[in-house]
Design an enzyme around this catalytic site. Structure first.
Site, PDB file in Angstrom:
ATOM      1  N   ASP A 151       0.839  -1.194   0.000  1.00  0.00           N
ATOM      2  CA  ASP A 151       0.000   0.000   0.000  1.00  0.00           C
ATOM      3  C   ASP A 151       0.879   1.251   0.000  1.00  0.00           C
ATOM      4  O   ASP A 151       1.700   1.446   0.894  1.00  0.00           O
ATOM      5  CB  ASP A 151      -0.886   0.010   1.254  1.00  0.00           C
ATOM      6  CG  ASP A 151      -1.776   1.238   1.304  1.00  0.00           C
ATOM      7  OD1 ASP A 151      -2.784   1.249   0.573  1.00  0.00           O
ATOM      8  OD2 ASP A 151      -1.458   2.195   2.054  1.00  0.00           O
ATOM      9  N   TYR A 188       3.021   9.902   0.698  1.00  0.00           N
ATOM     10  CA  TYR A 188       4.087   9.352   1.550  1.00  0.00           C
ATOM     11  C   TYR A 188       5.480   9.762   1.056  1.00  0.00           C
ATOM     12  O   TYR A 188       6.460   9.600   1.775  1.00  0.00           O
ATOM     13  CB  TYR A 188       3.996   7.819   1.647  1.00  0.00           C
ATOM     14  CG  TYR A 188       2.679   7.296   2.199  1.00  0.00           C
ATOM     15  CD1 TYR A 188       1.804   8.141   2.884  1.00  0.00           C
ATOM     16  CD2 TYR A 188       2.299   5.965   2.033  1.00  0.00           C
ATOM     17  CE1 TYR A 188       0.591   7.678   3.366  1.00  0.00           C
ATOM     18  CE2 TYR A 188       1.096   5.491   2.527  1.00  0.00           C
ATOM     19  CZ  TYR A 188       0.241   6.358   3.186  1.00  0.00           C
ATOM     20  OH  TYR A 188      -0.957   5.901   3.667  1.00  0.00           O
ATOM     21  N   LYS A 242      -2.388   6.092  -3.990  1.00  0.00           N
ATOM     22  CA  LYS A 242      -3.534   6.967  -3.719  1.00  0.00           C
ATOM     23  C   LYS A 242      -3.303   8.367  -4.284  1.00  0.00           C
ATOM     24  O   LYS A 242      -2.180   8.883  -4.215  1.00  0.00           O
ATOM     25  CB  LYS A 242      -3.743   7.115  -2.201  1.00  0.00           C
ATOM     26  CG  LYS A 242      -3.673   5.812  -1.427  1.00  0.00           C
ATOM     27  CD  LYS A 242      -3.984   6.002   0.039  1.00  0.00           C
ATOM     28  CE  LYS A 242      -3.675   4.754   0.843  1.00  0.00           C
ATOM     29  NZ  LYS A 242      -2.280   4.651   1.286  1.00  0.00           N
ATOM     30  N   HIS A 277      -7.299   9.352  -1.571  1.00  0.00           N
ATOM     31  CA  HIS A 277      -6.672   9.219  -0.247  1.00  0.00           C
ATOM     32  C   HIS A 277      -7.583   9.707   0.882  1.00  0.00           C
ATOM     33  O   HIS A 277      -7.648   9.081   1.943  1.00  0.00           O
ATOM     34  CB  HIS A 277      -5.341   9.986  -0.232  1.00  0.00           C
ATOM     35  CG  HIS A 277      -4.406   9.566   0.847  1.00  0.00           C
ATOM     36  ND1 HIS A 277      -3.044   9.506   0.687  1.00  0.00           N
ATOM     37  CD2 HIS A 277      -4.611   9.187   2.122  1.00  0.00           C
ATOM     38  CE1 HIS A 277      -2.478   9.096   1.808  1.00  0.00           C
ATOM     39  NE2 HIS A 277      -3.412   8.903   2.691  1.00  0.00           N
TER      40      HIS A 277
HETATM   41  N1  LIG Z   1      -5.497   5.981   4.448  1.00  0.00           N
HETATM   42  C1  LIG Z   1      -4.899   6.605   5.423  1.00  0.00           C
HETATM   43  O1  LIG Z   1      -5.187   7.775   5.722  1.00  0.00           O
HETATM   44  C2  LIG Z   1      -3.831   5.897   6.194  1.00  0.00           C
HETATM   45  C3  LIG Z   1      -3.438   6.409   7.434  1.00  0.00           C
HETATM   46  C4  LIG Z   1      -2.444   5.723   8.139  1.00  0.00           C
HETATM   47  C5  LIG Z   1      -1.886   4.565   7.614  1.00  0.00           C
HETATM   48  N2  LIG Z   1      -2.279   4.111   6.395  1.00  0.00           N
HETATM   49  C6  LIG Z   1      -1.670   2.910   5.795  1.00  0.00           C
HETATM   50  O2  LIG Z   1      -1.678   1.880   6.741  1.00  0.00           O
HETATM   51  C7  LIG Z   1      -0.354   1.358   6.879  1.00  0.00           C
HETATM   52  C8  LIG Z   1      -0.209   0.744   8.221  1.00  0.00           C
HETATM   53  O3  LIG Z   1       0.240   1.710   9.178  1.00  0.00           O
HETATM   54  P1  LIG Z   1      -0.227   1.681  10.625  1.00  0.00           P
HETATM   55  O4  LIG Z   1       0.516   2.625  11.454  1.00  0.00           O
HETATM   56  O5  LIG Z   1      -1.671   1.868  10.550  1.00  0.00           O
HETATM   57  O6  LIG Z   1       0.209   0.178  11.001  1.00  0.00           O
HETATM   58  P2  LIG Z   1       0.202  -0.613  12.331  1.00  0.00           P
HETATM   59  O7  LIG Z   1       0.722  -1.951  11.947  1.00  0.00           O
HETATM   60  O8  LIG Z   1      -1.097  -0.487  13.080  1.00  0.00           O
HETATM   61  O9  LIG Z   1       1.277   0.145  13.236  1.00  0.00           O
HETATM   62  C9  LIG Z   1       2.630   0.241  12.886  1.00  0.00           C
HETATM   63  C10 LIG Z   1       3.395   0.390  14.166  1.00  0.00           C
HETATM   64  O10 LIG Z   1       3.301  -0.842  14.879  1.00  0.00           O
HETATM   65  C11 LIG Z   1       4.565  -1.305  15.236  1.00  0.00           C
HETATM   66  N3  LIG Z   1       4.635  -2.762  14.972  1.00  0.00           N
HETATM   67  C12 LIG Z   1       4.570  -3.391  13.781  1.00  0.00           C
HETATM   68  N4  LIG Z   1       4.623  -4.717  13.948  1.00  0.00           N
HETATM   69  C13 LIG Z   1       4.733  -4.924  15.290  1.00  0.00           C
HETATM   70  C14 LIG Z   1       4.838  -6.089  16.081  1.00  0.00           C
HETATM   71  N5  LIG Z   1       4.831  -7.283  15.542  1.00  0.00           N
HETATM   72  N6  LIG Z   1       4.933  -5.926  17.429  1.00  0.00           N
HETATM   73  C15 LIG Z   1       4.927  -4.700  17.996  1.00  0.00           C
HETATM   74  N7  LIG Z   1       4.840  -3.559  17.283  1.00  0.00           N
HETATM   75  C16 LIG Z   1       4.741  -3.671  15.941  1.00  0.00           C
HETATM   76  C17 LIG Z   1       5.567  -0.571  14.388  1.00  0.00           C
HETATM   77  O11 LIG Z   1       6.647  -0.326  15.213  1.00  0.00           O
HETATM   78  P3  LIG Z   1       8.158  -0.215  14.658  1.00  0.00           P
HETATM   79  O12 LIG Z   1       8.167   1.017  13.846  1.00  0.00           O
HETATM   80  O13 LIG Z   1       8.955  -0.096  15.895  1.00  0.00           O
HETATM   81  O14 LIG Z   1       8.421  -1.452  13.875  1.00  0.00           O
HETATM   82  C18 LIG Z   1       4.855   0.690  13.987  1.00  0.00           C
HETATM   83  O15 LIG Z   1       5.175   1.730  14.915  1.00  0.00           O
HETATM   84  C19 LIG Z   1       0.540   2.549   6.558  1.00  0.00           C
HETATM   85  O16 LIG Z   1       1.851   2.195   6.243  1.00  0.00           O
HETATM   86  C20 LIG Z   1      -0.226   3.101   5.383  1.00  0.00           C
HETATM   87  O17 LIG Z   1       0.061   2.329   4.240  1.00  0.00           O
HETATM   88  C21 LIG Z   1      -3.253   4.760   5.701  1.00  0.00           C
END
Ligand SMILES: NC(=O)c1ccc[n+]([C@@H]2O[C@H](COP(=O)([O-])OP(=O)(O)OC[C@H]3O[C@@H](n4cnc5c(N)ncnc54)[C@H](OP(=O)(O)O)[C@@H]3O)[C@@H](O)[C@H]2O)c1
Length: 294
Positions: free
Chosen positions: A32, A37, A66, A99
Site C-alpha cells: 500500500d 508518503y 492513492k 486518499h
Molecule cells: N489511508 C490513510 O489515511 C492511512 C493512514 C495511516 C496509515 N495508512 C496505511 O496503513 C499502513 C499501516 O500503518 P499503521 O501505522 O496503521 O500500522 P500498524 O501496523 O497499526 O502500526 C505500525 C506500528 O506498529 C509497530 N509494529 C509493527 N509490527 C509490530 C509487532 N509485531 N509488534 C509490535 N509492534 C509492531 C511498528 O513499530 P516499529 O516502527 O517499531 O516497527 C509501527 O510503529 C501505513 O503504512 C499506510 O500504508 C493509511
C-alpha cells in the site's frame, strides 16, 4: 487482494527500501503506497529488486497507491496517476484510491495553508467529480480497481449510489477499539473490501498491543499480541495494512493463524472505543512527520 498488506508509510527513504524488501521476503504480496508518503520511488526500487531476486512475477503482487487531496480536480487525476506509476516503475496499478474525501487547493504544495495556518480547501470540486475521473482511469486499462479512503458510511453510500464503477475497496482505520461493524457490513453486502489500517493501533503504547484481553488471548494461543490483532482483522473479513520495519517483525506479522471462536468473541466484546488518526476530520494526515511537508 491478498488480505495481509504491507503499508509503506515510512518517512525514512533507506528504511522504506529495507522494510519493503523484508516484507516481500517474509511473504507479503500486497503493498500500500501513496503519493503523499513521498517514497513511491523507493518502494518501486525495492519491489523491482525483490521481484527480480525472488523470481516473483509482477502479477503475483498487488500494488495500491492513492491520489492526494491536492489532485482532486478531474483534470489532475490522470497526471497524478501517471506520475505515481512512473515513480513506482510500474505499468499498471492493482488499486488506486482517493486518499481522503477532502479536496485541498490544487498545486504542488501538498499541505496548502493560509496565513493563519489553516488548511486551504478547494470548494470548486466535489468528491463525485473526482470519482468520475477515477472511473475514466479504469477505462484507460492501467488501473485495475478504484476505491476510497478515510471515508464515513454516509459519504460512501452517496458515492456508491452515484457511481458508474462501484468502489472495489475502502481503506479506513479499524481495530478492536474502532471496529466499524456497520461499515464492514455495508462493504460485505456490496462486495467491497474493507481495508483496515492501524490494525495494531499504530503501535502506540499504551494501546491495543498491551490491551489485557489481547494479551490474554495471545498467552492462551501461544501467539504475540500483534499476531492476535492481525488474525482478528482477517477472520472478521477485512484485509489489513501493517507496517513492520524490521525483518523479524515482518516475519512475525505474516505468520498468523486462525483464532478460536471464543477468542474472537472475547475481542469483539472489548468496550474501549478510540479513533487514533484524525485524518477523517480534516484530510490532514496524522503520523506523517513535518519533515515531509506535513
Ligand atoms: N489511508 C490513510 O489515511 C492511512 C493512514 C495511516 C496509515 N495508512 C496505511 O496503513 C499502513 C499501516 O500503518 P499503521 O501505522 O496503521 O500500522 P500498524 O501496523 O497499526 O502500526 C505500525 C506500528 O506498529 C509497530 N509494529 C509493527 N509490527 C509490530 C509487532 N509485531 N509488534 C509490535 N509492534 C509492531 C511498528 O513499530 P516499529 O516502527 O517499531 O516497527 C509501527 O510503529 C501505513 O503504512 C499506510 O500504508 C493509511
Amino acid at each position: 487482494m491478498p488480505a495481509l498488506g504491507f503499508g509503506t508509510l515510512i518517512p525514512d527513504p533507506a528504511l522504506t527500501i529495507t522494510a519493503t524488501r523484508d516484507a516481500l521476503d517474509a511473504g507479503f504480496r500486497h503493498f500500500d503506497c501513496a503519493e503523499r508518503y513521498g517514497n513511491e520511488r523507493e518502494v518501486g526500487r525495492a519491489l523491482a529488486a525483490g521481484l527480480a531476486a525472488g523470481g516473483i512475477a509482477r502479477s503475483e503482487i498487488f500494488v495500491t497507491t492513492k491520489v492526494w487531496n491536492t489532485n482532486h480536480r478531474p483534470e489532475r487525476v490522470q497526471p497524478a496517476f501517471d506520475a505515481s506509476l512512473g515513480r513506482l516503475g510500474l505499468n499498471y496499478l492493482d488499486l488506486y484510491l482517493i486518499h481522503t474525501p477532502f479536496a485541498f487547493q490544487p498545486g504542488d504544495e501538498q499541505d496548502p495553508r493560509d496565513q493563519d495556518g489553516n488548511v486551504v480547501y478547494d470548494r470548486g470540486v466535489t468528491l463525485l467529480d473526482t470519482w468520475q475521473a477515477m472511473e475514466s482511469l479504469m477505462d484507460g486499462g492501467k488501473c485495475r480497481a478504484i476505491g476510497l479512503s478515510d471515508i464515513g458510511l454516509d459519504e460512501l453510500k452517496a458515492i456508491y449510489e452515484a457511481a458508474r464503477i462501484k468502489p472495489a475497496a475502502v481503506q479506513v482505520e479499524s481495530h478492536p477499539y474502532l471496529p466499524e461493524w456497520e461499515l464492514l457490513e455495508f462493504c460485505k453486502e456490496k462486495g467491497m473490501v474493507l481495508l483496515a489500517f492501524a490494525p495494531l493501533g499504530h503501535g502506540m503504547k499504551p494501546g491495543l498491543l498491551e490491551d489485557p484481553v489481547i494479551a490474554g488471548v495471545a498467552a492462551r494461543v501461544g501467539k504475540t499480541a500483534a499476531q492476535v490483532l492481525l488474525a482478528w482483522a482477517v477472520q472478521r473479513g477485512t484485509a489489513l495494512l501493517t507496517t513492520p520495519r524490521s525483518a523479524a517483525r515482518a516475519r512475525e506479522n505474516f505468520d498468523i493463524s486462525a483464532l478460536p471462536a471464543d477468542a474472537l468473541e472475547e475481542i469483539n466484546r472489548i468496550q474501549t472505543r478510540q479513533r487514533l488518526n484524525p485524518v477523517v476530520t480534516t484530510g490532514v494526515p496524522g503520523f506523517i512527520p513535518k519533515a515531509q511537508g506535513a
